[in-house]
Write an enzyme that holds these catalytic residues in place. Structure first.
Site, PDB file in Angstrom:
ATOM      1  N   HIS A 262     -25.046  91.554  -7.341  1.00  0.00           N
ATOM      2  CA  HIS A 262     -24.494  92.537  -8.281  1.00  0.00           C
ATOM      3  C   HIS A 262     -23.017  92.196  -8.467  1.00  0.00           C
ATOM      4  CE1 HIS A 262     -24.186  96.184 -10.476  1.00  0.00           C
ATOM      5  NE2 HIS A 262     -24.329  97.082  -9.527  1.00  0.00           N
ATOM      6  N   HIS A 301     -29.701  87.630 -15.767  1.00  0.00           N
ATOM      7  CA  HIS A 301     -29.481  89.088 -15.754  1.00  0.00           C
ATOM      8  C   HIS A 301     -30.826  89.780 -15.897  1.00  0.00           C
ATOM      9  CE1 HIS A 301     -27.780  92.998 -16.757  1.00  0.00           C
ATOM     10  NE2 HIS A 301     -26.678  92.554 -16.194  1.00  0.00           N
ATOM     11  N   ASP A 357     -20.015  87.800 -14.778  1.00  0.00           N
ATOM     12  CA  ASP A 357     -19.311  87.268 -13.607  1.00  0.00           C
ATOM     13  C   ASP A 357     -19.003  85.782 -13.690  1.00  0.00           C
ATOM     14  OD1 ASP A 357     -19.119  89.629 -12.064  1.00  0.00           O
ATOM     15  OD2 ASP A 357     -21.277  89.524 -11.701  1.00  0.00           O
TER      16      ASP A 357
HETATM   17  N1  CMC Z   1     -30.140  80.604 -10.980  1.00  0.00           N
HETATM   18  C1  CMC Z   1     -31.352  80.011 -10.912  1.00  0.00           C
HETATM   19  N2  CMC Z   1     -32.505  80.620 -11.164  1.00  0.00           N
HETATM   20  C2  CMC Z   1     -32.448  81.915 -11.508  1.00  0.00           C
HETATM   21  C3  CMC Z   1     -31.227  82.613 -11.598  1.00  0.00           C
HETATM   22  C4  CMC Z   1     -30.050  81.917 -11.323  1.00  0.00           C
HETATM   23  N3  CMC Z   1     -28.865  82.503 -11.403  1.00  0.00           N
HETATM   24  N4  CMC Z   1     -31.476  83.887 -11.944  1.00  0.00           N
HETATM   25  C5  CMC Z   1     -32.804  84.001 -12.073  1.00  0.00           C
HETATM   26  N5  CMC Z   1     -33.389  82.810 -11.805  1.00  0.00           N
HETATM   27  C6  CMC Z   1     -34.817  82.487 -11.899  1.00  0.00           C
HETATM   28  C7  CMC Z   1     -35.591  83.133 -10.760  1.00  0.00           C
HETATM   29  O1  CMC Z   1     -35.648  82.285  -9.632  1.00  0.00           O
HETATM   30  C8  CMC Z   1     -36.952  83.347 -11.413  1.00  0.00           C
HETATM   31  O2  CMC Z   1     -37.603  82.105 -11.443  1.00  0.00           O
HETATM   32  P1  CMC Z   1     -39.212  82.038 -11.283  1.00  0.00           P
HETATM   33  O3  CMC Z   1     -39.750  82.787 -12.477  1.00  0.00           O
HETATM   34  O4  CMC Z   1     -39.536  80.595 -11.262  1.00  0.00           O
HETATM   35  O5  CMC Z   1     -39.515  82.740  -9.980  1.00  0.00           O
HETATM   36  C9  CMC Z   1     -36.582  83.705 -12.852  1.00  0.00           C
HETATM   37  O6  CMC Z   1     -35.306  83.088 -13.090  1.00  0.00           O
HETATM   38  C10 CMC Z   1     -36.474  85.206 -13.097  1.00  0.00           C
HETATM   39  O7  CMC Z   1     -35.481  85.724 -12.220  1.00  0.00           O
HETATM   40  P2  CMC Z   1     -35.593  87.076 -11.414  1.00  0.00           P
HETATM   41  O8  CMC Z   1     -35.004  86.878 -10.047  1.00  0.00           O
HETATM   42  O9  CMC Z   1     -36.984  87.621 -11.500  1.00  0.00           O
HETATM   43  O10 CMC Z   1     -34.659  87.990 -12.273  1.00  0.00           O
HETATM   44  P3  CMC Z   1     -34.048  89.364 -11.841  1.00  0.00           P
HETATM   45  O11 CMC Z   1     -33.976  90.166 -13.074  1.00  0.00           O
HETATM   46  O12 CMC Z   1     -34.768  89.951 -10.688  1.00  0.00           O
HETATM   47  O13 CMC Z   1     -32.586  88.962 -11.327  1.00  0.00           O
HETATM   48  C11 CMC Z   1     -30.299  88.582 -11.197  1.00  0.00           C
HETATM   49  C12 CMC Z   1     -31.434  89.140 -12.045  1.00  0.00           C
HETATM   50  C13 CMC Z   1     -28.957  88.884 -11.882  1.00  0.00           C
HETATM   51  C14 CMC Z   1     -30.288  89.273  -9.829  1.00  0.00           C
HETATM   52  C15 CMC Z   1     -30.500  87.058 -11.035  1.00  0.00           C
HETATM   53  O14 CMC Z   1     -30.491  86.438 -12.314  1.00  0.00           O
HETATM   54  C16 CMC Z   1     -29.453  86.436 -10.126  1.00  0.00           C
HETATM   55  O15 CMC Z   1     -29.596  86.481  -8.897  1.00  0.00           O
HETATM   56  N6  CMC Z   1     -28.356  85.838 -10.706  1.00  0.00           N
HETATM   57  C17 CMC Z   1     -27.310  85.270  -9.905  1.00  0.00           C
HETATM   58  C18 CMC Z   1     -26.419  86.381  -9.387  1.00  0.00           C
HETATM   59  C19 CMC Z   1     -25.544  86.958 -10.463  1.00  0.00           C
HETATM   60  O16 CMC Z   1     -24.921  86.233 -11.236  1.00  0.00           O
HETATM   61  N7  CMC Z   1     -25.448  88.293 -10.485  1.00  0.00           N
HETATM   62  C20 CMC Z   1     -24.596  89.009 -11.429  1.00  0.00           C
HETATM   63  C21 CMC Z   1     -25.384  89.846 -12.384  1.00  0.00           C
HETATM   64  S1  CMC Z   1     -24.383  90.441 -13.749  1.00  0.00           S
HETATM   65  C22 CMC Z   1     -23.282  91.561 -13.037  1.00  0.00           C
HETATM   66  C23 CMC Z   1     -23.944  92.767 -12.479  1.00  0.00           C
HETATM   67  O17 CMC Z   1     -24.707  93.433 -13.193  1.00  0.00           O
HETATM   68  O18 CMC Z   1     -23.689  93.082 -11.341  1.00  0.00           O
END
Ligand code: CMC
Length: 423
Positions: A262, A301, A357
């Protein structure tokens, strides 16, 4: 004709038809079929837990609006204090209202001396500023016994004013403590963002605050002020639903923000860029992410499946800041990462774009903030958004104390086993 949805229970043949309003139907419809029926929705992927009139977000189109106003217009034309007023009150202030609000915030920036002398001074010398900030937000509430009177609107507004006004002071206090520098008192002749930068960085009599940098800080505050039902805001609402005081609820929301998935991501991005270090290392890093070794921080996201509109504005703001401070050497690595990722099938297929971010940390670093202050910088403006949700929830007659159900997967009933008989 009103849209409806019909749900059929194939076990019994029973069916229920309910209205669809704004793309949602009440979960109570399921109870009409079977009182024990549950929707299993870990992480709330398809659950709307509230109605809200604060922030509109269309993740596919990359649209973000506060109270109807596009984020791009607010970032260009408004100030953080005006945006905070908008979020908290629903409309942009008149000139007189803004003047009064600015005066009130400016004159509530001091915090009780014991917060510093007894509370903040009690932390270990290397305490993380965000850990200090989270606990200090809750501790601040203990100075205001009236904080619990949340159904007295005038009183709640006073607590909101205190929280918005004192967050920069608390944040700067945590930073000055962690660097061993003397605390700088708030300066009422400065704007919200100037005052914050001054409390952070003033050394001796040198209180010069660069207007371009203060403007950039203010834009970053605007962009981070609210983002509808994210993890931190959900924590805020859940805690508020038990009618806890706004300081405790803010501390809970800030705790949720602290996590690296987050608000902690901005810190993680800079650490990642420092690790990658050179342009040559970018392809190998991208490959290792694709191989499942960690994430590309600052990408992806839950809601945006398009370029985060905040990231676009931040990228532009970064160049304004670098004109004054000189370019952050990590910028080229970030730009290369973005370029490579946006052309790579792995990221394209999953609709992973830079989020808020990805570039913010580079600006914070250029402004002189240490990496472990980054999430605190997110929490200061988000306090206004959290408190707008706190107030909205209290007025929402459809809300009750948050209490999700579970699908129990543990053991069936079994008898206690005396110690001597356990394997
Ligand atoms: N790098 C590589 N792969 C990714 C990333 C990433 N940053 N984000 C998602 N994926 C992949 C994930 O592994 C999954 O792949 P698969 O379908 O093969 O299993 C697919 O994309 C879908 O991802 P998800 O984890 O189901 O998506 P989510 O909605 O649960 O997660 C997130 C959203 C923001 C937690 C995630 O994208 C992430 O961890 N990003 C990196 C951390 C980050 O930058 N966070 C800041 C978010 S914006 C500010 C805020 O709101 O706080």
């Amino acid at each position: 004709m009103a849209e409806t949805i019909t749900i059929i229970d194939d076990r019994t043949g029973k069916q229920v038809t309910v209205p669809l309003t704004d793309g949602s139907f009440p979960s109570t419809a399921l109870r009409e079929l079977d009182a024990d029926l549950r929707v299993y929705d870990p992480a709330y992927l398809s659950t709307a837990a509230c109605k809200s009139a604060i922030t509109y977000l269309d993740g596919d189109a990359g649209i973000l609006r506060y109270r109807g106003y596009p984020i791009e217009q607010l970032a260009e034309k408004s100030t953080f204090l005006e945006v905070a007023y908008l979020l908290l009150n629903g409309d942009l202030p008149t000139a007189a209202e803004l003047q009064q609000w600015t005066y009130d915030v400016t004159h509530h920036t001091y915090i009780h001396e014991n917060m510093r002398k007894r509370f903040v001074d009690g932390f270990h010398y290397d305490a993380h500023p965000m850990g200090m900030f989270v606990s200090a937000a809750a501790a601040l509430g203990t100075f205001y016994p009236d904080a619990k009177e949340i159904f007295d609107k005038k009183n709640l507004d006073r607590q909101i004013l205190r929280l918005v006004a004192k967050m920069p002071t608390l944040a700067a206090m945590c930073y000055r403590f962690s660097t061993g520098l003397p605390f700088v008192l708030p300066n009422n002749s400065l704007t919200y963002s100037e005052n914050f930068l001054n409390m952070m960085f003033k050394i001796g009599d040198d209180s010069h605050v660069n207007p371009v940098l203060a403007k950039a800080m203010d834009v970053l505050f605007i962009l981070h002020a609210d983002h509808e039902q994210n993890c931190g805001t959900t924590a805020m609402r859940v805690v508020a639903s038990s009618n806890a005081d706004p300081y405790s609820a803010t501390a809970a929301a800030a705790s949720a923000l602290y996590g690296p998935l987050h608000g902690g991501a901005n810190e993680a991005v800079v650490r990642m860029l420092e690790e990658i270090k050179t342009l040559d290392n970018v392809p190998a890093f991208i490959q290792s992410v694709k191989d499942g070794n960690g994430k590309l921080m600052g990408f992806g996201h839950r809601v945006y499946k398009n370029y985060d509109p905040r990231a676009k504005i931040i990228k532009k703001t970064a160049y304004d800041v670098f004109e004054v401070t000189g370019k952050n050497p990590l910028l080229d690595v970030a730009l290369k990462l973005e370029e490579v990722a946006l052309q790579d099938e792995y990221f394209v297929k999953r609709k992973l774009y830079p989020n808020v971010d990805f570039y913010s940390g580079l600006i914070y670093q250029a402004l002189g903030f240490p990496v472990d202050m980054f999430t605190v910088l997110f929490a200061i403006p988000r306090t206004a958004g959290w408190l707008a949700h706190f107030s909205e929830l209290l007025l929402d007659k459809e809300q009750k104390i948050s209490r999700p159900r579970q699908v129990y997967t543990g053991s069936a009933e079994r008898d206690y086993v005396p110690m001597v008989q356990r394997a």
